[in-house]
Write an enzyme that holds these catalytic residues in place. Structure first.
Site, PDB file in Angstrom:
ATOM      1  N   LYS A  41       0.847  -1.195   0.000  1.00 43.22           N
ATOM      2  CA  LYS A  41       0.000   0.000   0.000  1.00 43.22           C
ATOM      3  C   LYS A  41       0.880   1.242   0.000  1.00 43.22           C
ATOM      4  CE  LYS A  41      -3.887  -1.776   2.779  1.00 43.22           C
ATOM      5  NZ  LYS A  41      -4.948  -1.692   1.774  1.00 43.22           N
TER       6      LYS A  41
ATOM      7  N   ARG B 127     -10.057 -11.825   2.233  1.00 46.84           N
ATOM      8  CA  ARG B 127     -10.900 -12.913   1.717  1.00 46.84           C
ATOM      9  C   ARG B 127     -10.202 -14.271   1.846  1.00 46.84           C
ATOM     10  NH1 ARG B 127     -10.979  -9.775  -3.917  1.00 46.84           N
ATOM     11  NH2 ARG B 127     -11.036  -8.129  -2.339  1.00 46.84           N
TER      12      ARG B 127
END
Ligand code: BES
Ligand code: MN
Ligand code: ZN
Length: 501
Positions: free
Chosen positions: A271, A345
């Site tokens: 990020k 996920r």
């Protein structure tokens, strides 16, 4: 320690340092609510004009402070606005209670004279006050401001059993929200998967909740390729914490699954620095399911809970998983990893697979899953996605009754089909198309819930308050989803929420 009680005393004669009085707007102008009229009377005719000259207009959450100078027993009167008299709802009560108690400094006790009609209102006022008094001071060396620690809800029927129960519920729920907030606020150098698991195990829940921690060896035995794949880049190994609360004759069985990324750097799909600043919050889902499970057990609700906190730290390193890696998940499905920043996920998939094995009546997962959900719904509304049309619409209603904002989002067929378009594995983990990321993530999760009824709560927005404090929501960790989960168990127990009619 914050304590809450209900008392039937009059607000003018209650023995507290301060009293909060509700003021509403009517066609005849501002007036004190019935529960507070005796304070207004004690001040005499000047009461409302004085408030008015202070600029007070009974706007929701607005406060004005008056020294009582002996007119009433408490030395300080805090007028709090409730807006239009015929529009006061429970959320209004929570926020007014918070605003009122927050206006009191360097005093020990505060009473609240707000319009409470029954135990649910008492609970709302109690929750608002306790949630509004939260602060996170664990890492401050200077003594923080002294906030009141003794909160009294004034209520004519204070001695009734239902009211006592409402007070206990408010204390337990607010305590659970504070627990989740504390965990989210804890810095990621101190809260990693190992220490988080230890802290969960150390919680004393009167022996009502059994806690089992699976370490990395256990996870290997279980074939949890998703959790291990995400955790392998960090020197802090992953953990899966299982909590079970098994009351004697449960009205329903609910499994809870929480995303517990103690820090999300993005991994090799790193990020940018600015997006990383709040990423200690990425275990907010795990904090919520754990805290809610403890609360449900403490309240003795007749609903069996099995909760799974999937804990890992997402870091870049020589051992980190790469875009292009293929993981074999616990369910046996293979997944092509295409962006290591879509890690949530992967950990959830293994935990969901474990959760549905017990064939519960409902599985709920809670996760700070996608930035796209913030784009869709803003920072204060959680996304709800489900494989069950009726729960998709009932969940936001449960949330609203608990005082939380949630909104349904779809899992369209064409998005679900995309999940199966890996060129080499059963599933692709990431959709390179820029839009609808929340829907794709949910479609991916749905691949792991088999035939179970399932609800996914994307709390990426509401889990962490990056802006100013508002209402009873502080800066930082908010404890999002805790109240909804407790309310869900309550409604499953008493209102047959999960019955399929
Ligand atoms: N933890 C983030 C999602 C998030 C973003 C939570 C902002 C709270 C605030 C998640 O793991 C993530 O990085 N998601 C990516 C997914 C993308 C790579 C498909 C995102 O939202 O950008
Ligand atoms: Mn991520
Ligand atoms: Zn994440």
């Amino acid at each position: 320690m914050l304590t809450l009680s209900a008392r039937s005393a009059k607000p003018s004669s209650v023995r507290t340092d301060a009293v909060v009085v509700g003021i509403v707007r009517t066609s005849k102008g501002m007036v004190a609510v019935d529960a507070a009229v005796d304070v207004a009377k004690a001040f005499g005719r000047g009461f409302v004009p004085t408030l008015s000259s202070l600029g007070f207009e009974a706007e929701p959450g607005q406060v004005a402070k008056l020294p009582s100078s002996g007119a009433v027993k408490p030395a300080l009167v805090v007028a709090v606005g409730l807006g239009a008299a015929d529009e006061v709802d429970r959320e209004g009560l929570r926020r007014a209670a918070a605003a009122g108690v927050q206006a009191v400094a360097n005093a020990v006790s505060v009473a609240l004279a707000l319009p409470v009609d029954g135990p649910d209102d008492v609970q709302a006022v109690g929750e608002g006050a306790l949630l509004g008094l939260y602060s996170y001071d664990a890492y401050r060396s200077a003594e923080p401001d002294r906030r009141p620690t003794d909160v009294v809800v004034l209520c004519e029927k204070a001695r009734r059993r239902e009211v006592k129960r409402a007070v206990e519920t408010a204390e337990t729920v607010a305590g659970a929200v504070a627990m989740a907030r504390d965990w989210v606020n804890a810095p990621p150098n101190d809260l990693n998967p190992v220490t988080f698991a230890e802290q969960i195990s150390a919680h004393k829940s009167a022996g009502k909740v059994k806690v089992t921690v699976l370490d990395d060896k256990d996870l290997t035995k279980q074939g949890c390729g998703g959790i291990l794949g995400v955790g392998q880049g960090s020197s802090n190994p992953p953990r899966l914490v299982q909590l079970t609360y098994a009351p004697r004759r449960p009205a329903a069985r609910i499994a809870l699954v929480g995303k517990g990324i103690t820090f999300d750097s993005g991994g090799l799909s790193l990020k940018p620095g600015a997006s990383m600043m709040t990423m200690k919050c990425d275990m907010g889902g795990a904090a919520a399911v754990v805290a809610a499970t403890f609360a449900i057990a403490e309240l003795g609700l007749p609903v069996a809970i099995t909760a799974y906190a999937a804990l890992a730290e997402n870091m870049p390193s020589g051992t980190a998983s790469r875009p292009g890696d293929v993981l074999t998940m616990r369910s046996g499905k293979t997944v092509e990893v295409l962006n290591t920043d879509a890690e949530g996920r992967l950990v959830l998939a293994d935990a969901l697979d474990m959760a549905v094995e017990g064939e519960p009546d409902l599985v709920v997962d809670v996760a700070t899953l996608t930035g796209a959900c913030i784009v869709a719904l803003g920072t204060r509304v959680a996304g709800v996605l489900s494989n069950d049309e009726s729960l998709l619409h009932r969940m936001p209603e449960v949330a609203e009754r608990a005082g939380e904002a949630m909104w349904p989002l779809p899992i369209p067929d064409e998005v679900a089909a995309k999940v199966k378009t890996s060129s080499m594995a059963d599933l692709r983990q990431h959709n390179p198309e820029p839009h609808g990321g929340t829907l794709f993530a949910a479609a991916f999760l749905r691949e792991f819930v088999k035939e179970s009824r399932w609800v996914h709560l994307d709390i990426a927005g509401p889990a962490y308050n990056d802006g100013q404090a508002h209402g009873y929501t502080p800066k930082g960790g908010t404890g999002a989803a805790v109240r909804t989960l407790v309310r869900l168990a309550h409604e499953a127990a008493s209102d047959g929420l999960l019955s399929t009619s």
